[in-house]
Design an enzyme around this catalytic site. Sequence first.
Site, PDB file in Angstrom:
ATOM      1  N   LYS A  29      84.401 -63.290  10.202  1.00 12.31           N
ATOM      2  CA  LYS A  29      83.952 -64.135  11.320  1.00 12.31           C
ATOM      3  C   LYS A  29      83.440 -63.277  12.469  1.00 12.31           C
ATOM      4  CE  LYS A  29      88.110 -65.988  11.740  1.00 12.31           C
ATOM      5  NZ  LYS A  29      88.852 -65.297  10.650  1.00 12.31           N
ATOM      6  N   ARG A 104      92.185 -73.505  15.908  1.00 13.55           N
ATOM      7  CA  ARG A 104      93.003 -73.152  14.747  1.00 13.55           C
ATOM      8  C   ARG A 104      94.048 -74.205  14.440  1.00 13.55           C
ATOM      9  NH1 ARG A 104      92.145 -67.264  15.248  1.00 13.55           N
ATOM     10  NH2 ARG A 104      93.299 -66.175  13.648  1.00 13.55           N
ATOM     11  N   ARG A 143      90.884 -52.427   7.383  1.00 14.53           N
ATOM     12  CA  ARG A 143      90.078 -52.492   8.620  1.00 14.53           C
ATOM     13  C   ARG A 143      90.544 -51.447   9.636  1.00 14.53           C
ATOM     14  NH1 ARG A 143      89.560 -58.142  11.446  1.00 14.53           N
ATOM     15  NH2 ARG A 143      91.783 -58.101  11.012  1.00 14.53           N
ATOM     16  N   ARG A 176      94.839 -52.310  13.616  1.00 17.52           N
ATOM     17  CA  ARG A 176      95.504 -53.374  14.363  1.00 17.52           C
ATOM     18  C   ARG A 176      96.923 -53.543  13.831  1.00 17.52           C
ATOM     19  NH1 ARG A 176      91.406 -58.491  14.391  1.00 17.52           N
ATOM     20  NH2 ARG A 176      93.348 -59.546  13.897  1.00 17.52           N
ATOM     21  N   ARG A 187      99.771 -63.960   8.470  1.00 13.15           N
ATOM     22  CA  ARG A 187      98.556 -64.587   9.034  1.00 13.15           C
ATOM     23  C   ARG A 187      97.910 -65.524   8.016  1.00 13.15           C
ATOM     24  NH1 ARG A 187      95.543 -59.444  10.190  1.00 13.15           N
ATOM     25  NH2 ARG A 187      93.775 -60.735  10.787  1.00 13.15           N
TER      26      ARG A 187
HETATM   27  P1  AP5 Z   1      86.176 -59.157  10.442  1.00 13.99           P
HETATM   28  O1  AP5 Z   1      84.773 -59.513  10.769  1.00 13.99           O
HETATM   29  O2  AP5 Z   1      86.934 -58.326  11.424  1.00 13.99           O
HETATM   30  O3  AP5 Z   1      86.982 -60.470  10.029  1.00 13.99           O
HETATM   31  P2  AP5 Z   1      87.489 -61.677  10.920  1.00 13.99           P
HETATM   32  O4  AP5 Z   1      87.301 -62.925  10.117  1.00 13.99           O
HETATM   33  O5  AP5 Z   1      86.886 -61.655  12.269  1.00 13.99           O
HETATM   34  O6  AP5 Z   1      89.024 -61.298  10.952  1.00 13.99           O
HETATM   35  P3  AP5 Z   1      90.117 -61.361  12.080  1.00 13.99           P
HETATM   36  O7  AP5 Z   1      91.279 -60.580  11.539  1.00 13.99           O
HETATM   37  O8  AP5 Z   1      89.609 -60.951  13.415  1.00 13.99           O
HETATM   38  O9  AP5 Z   1      90.468 -62.841  12.062  1.00 13.99           O
HETATM   39  P4  AP5 Z   1      91.776 -63.473  12.409  1.00 13.99           P
HETATM   40  O10 AP5 Z   1      91.350 -64.880  12.430  1.00 13.99           O
HETATM   41  O11 AP5 Z   1      92.940 -63.176  11.567  1.00 13.99           O
HETATM   42  O12 AP5 Z   1      92.185 -62.741  13.775  1.00 13.99           O
HETATM   43  P5  AP5 Z   1      91.938 -63.091  15.305  1.00 13.99           P
HETATM   44  O13 AP5 Z   1      91.504 -61.858  15.961  1.00 13.99           O
HETATM   45  O14 AP5 Z   1      91.132 -64.322  15.474  1.00 13.99           O
HETATM   46  O15 AP5 Z   1      86.168 -58.407   9.012  1.00 13.99           O
HETATM   47  C1  AP5 Z   1      87.376 -57.934   8.450  1.00 13.99           C
HETATM   48  C2  AP5 Z   1      87.118 -56.636   7.640  1.00 13.99           C
HETATM   49  O16 AP5 Z   1      86.276 -56.943   6.533  1.00 13.99           O
HETATM   50  C3  AP5 Z   1      86.379 -55.559   8.458  1.00 13.99           C
HETATM   51  O17 AP5 Z   1      86.908 -54.318   8.112  1.00 13.99           O
HETATM   52  C4  AP5 Z   1      84.914 -55.682   8.028  1.00 13.99           C
HETATM   53  O18 AP5 Z   1      84.250 -54.446   8.084  1.00 13.99           O
HETATM   54  C5  AP5 Z   1      85.058 -56.178   6.581  1.00 13.99           C
HETATM   55  N1  AP5 Z   1      83.983 -57.093   6.193  1.00 13.99           N
HETATM   56  C6  AP5 Z   1      83.389 -58.064   6.936  1.00 13.99           C
HETATM   57  N2  AP5 Z   1      82.460 -58.724   6.205  1.00 13.99           N
HETATM   58  C7  AP5 Z   1      82.484 -58.169   4.966  1.00 13.99           C
HETATM   59  C8  AP5 Z   1      81.762 -58.419   3.744  1.00 13.99           C
HETATM   60  N3  AP5 Z   1      80.832 -59.379   3.665  1.00 13.99           N
HETATM   61  N4  AP5 Z   1      82.067 -57.664   2.683  1.00 13.99           N
HETATM   62  C9  AP5 Z   1      83.018 -56.692   2.749  1.00 13.99           C
HETATM   63  N5  AP5 Z   1      83.720 -56.399   3.860  1.00 13.99           N
HETATM   64  C10 AP5 Z   1      83.454 -57.139   4.963  1.00 13.99           C
HETATM   65  O19 AP5 Z   1      93.430 -63.468  15.742  1.00 13.99           O
HETATM   66  C11 AP5 Z   1      94.454 -62.506  15.823  1.00 13.99           C
HETATM   67  C12 AP5 Z   1      95.732 -63.178  16.294  1.00 13.99           C
HETATM   68  O20 AP5 Z   1      95.529 -63.735  17.622  1.00 13.99           O
HETATM   69  C13 AP5 Z   1      96.238 -64.349  15.473  1.00 13.99           C
HETATM   70  O21 AP5 Z   1      97.004 -63.938  14.369  1.00 13.99           O
HETATM   71  C14 AP5 Z   1      97.050 -65.129  16.502  1.00 13.99           C
HETATM   72  O22 AP5 Z   1      98.289 -64.524  16.754  1.00 13.99           O
HETATM   73  C15 AP5 Z   1      96.201 -64.985  17.757  1.00 13.99           C
HETATM   74  N6  AP5 Z   1      95.186 -66.054  17.914  1.00 13.99           N
HETATM   75  C16 AP5 Z   1      93.839 -65.872  17.980  1.00 13.99           C
HETATM   76  N7  AP5 Z   1      93.219 -67.059  18.115  1.00 13.99           N
HETATM   77  C17 AP5 Z   1      94.185 -68.008  18.141  1.00 13.99           C
HETATM   78  C18 AP5 Z   1      94.161 -69.419  18.253  1.00 13.99           C
HETATM   79  N8  AP5 Z   1      93.010 -70.100  18.369  1.00 13.99           N
HETATM   80  N9  AP5 Z   1      95.349 -70.087  18.238  1.00 13.99           N
HETATM   81  C19 AP5 Z   1      96.508 -69.419  18.140  1.00 13.99           C
HETATM   82  N10 AP5 Z   1      96.609 -68.066  18.019  1.00 13.99           N
HETATM   83  C20 AP5 Z   1      95.450 -67.375  18.020  1.00 13.99           C
END
Ligand code: AP5
Length: 235
Positions: A29, A104, A143, A176, A187
């Site tokens: 994402k 979410r 990552r 991270r 997660r």
């Molecule tokens: P990346 O693009 O970083 O993936 P992502 O989907 O953005 O993953 P996140 O871990 O950021 O999502 P998340 O939803 O768990 O975490 P968030 O930060 O929102 O890609 C991942 C890896 O894959 C990278 O190494 C990349 O290079 C590789 N990659 C990408 N595309 C690829 C492809 N096509 N092929 C191969 N490799 C690829 O949330 C973190 C925490 O914050 C949560 O756990 C929670 O505690 C809190 N939080 C955040 N938002 C909320 C909410 N709305 N409500 C409650 N808690 C929340």
Amino acid sequence: MTSDSGSLEHLETDRDRLLVLMGPPGAGKGTQAKRLIDRYGIPQLSTGDMLRAARAAGSELGRQVAAIMDAGQLVSDEIVIALIDQQLRSPATRAGAIFDGFPRTDAQAEALDKLLMSMGRKLDRVILVDVPDAEVVRRNVGRRTCPKCGRTYHLELAPPKQAGACDVDGATLEQRPDDMLDKVSARLEAYHRSTSQVMDYYDRQGLTARISGVGTQDDVFAKLVALIDRTGAAA
Ligand code: AP5
């Protein structure tokens, strides 16, 4: 709010474009949202990035959410809704936004609807970028992130030019805390428990589309753009 690279030849800022990117942790994402900024000229609103920034700044909010995030659990709806509320009132989001990692839960989705309605705005599309659980684990565990510019790498799939250092600013890459294997499992569990149900909420509004997030980053981007441009034409 900044763009990392790429051509601005397709930049479109003439309409209010509000997109939601959904998907499991590590679906790509954030990676895709950063490319969509360049394409459509609208900012990414990542609640995960906002919360990590609060932690890095050592704010009260950062201290409040640190343990919850490190355990791979969801922080409270009130906190993330307040963050998004603030961003949507900023002039930077007047031409639209890409929501990444929000909403979410059903409560977050309902709050977003209410907020947008009060502003006379509405979502264009909710796109699920789907990736199987095994691939989710591989992507998150491998990552690495630059603490300075936020750029994301992957040990095998998208390595930096020089091992352990950011291509952009040379900073030492970090893992991270919630990318440790046991936290990734937590997660994923939270995703399957709460977040995937948000798609049902948007299904009922006829806003959803689903694409596979497996394939190269370019392939996934091309699928997203085709979908968004089709949505734009219909709007
Ligand atoms: P990346 O693009 O970083 O993936 P992502 O989907 O953005 O993953 P996140 O871990 O950021 O999502 P998340 O939803 O768990 O975490 P968030 O930060 O929102 O890609 C991942 C890896 O894959 C990278 O190494 C990349 O290079 C590789 N990659 C990408 N595309 C690829 C492809 N096509 N092929 C191969 N490799 C690829 O949330 C973190 C925490 O914050 C949560 O756990 C929670 O505690 C809190 N939080 C955040 N938002 C909320 C909410 N709305 N409500 C409650 N808690 C929340």
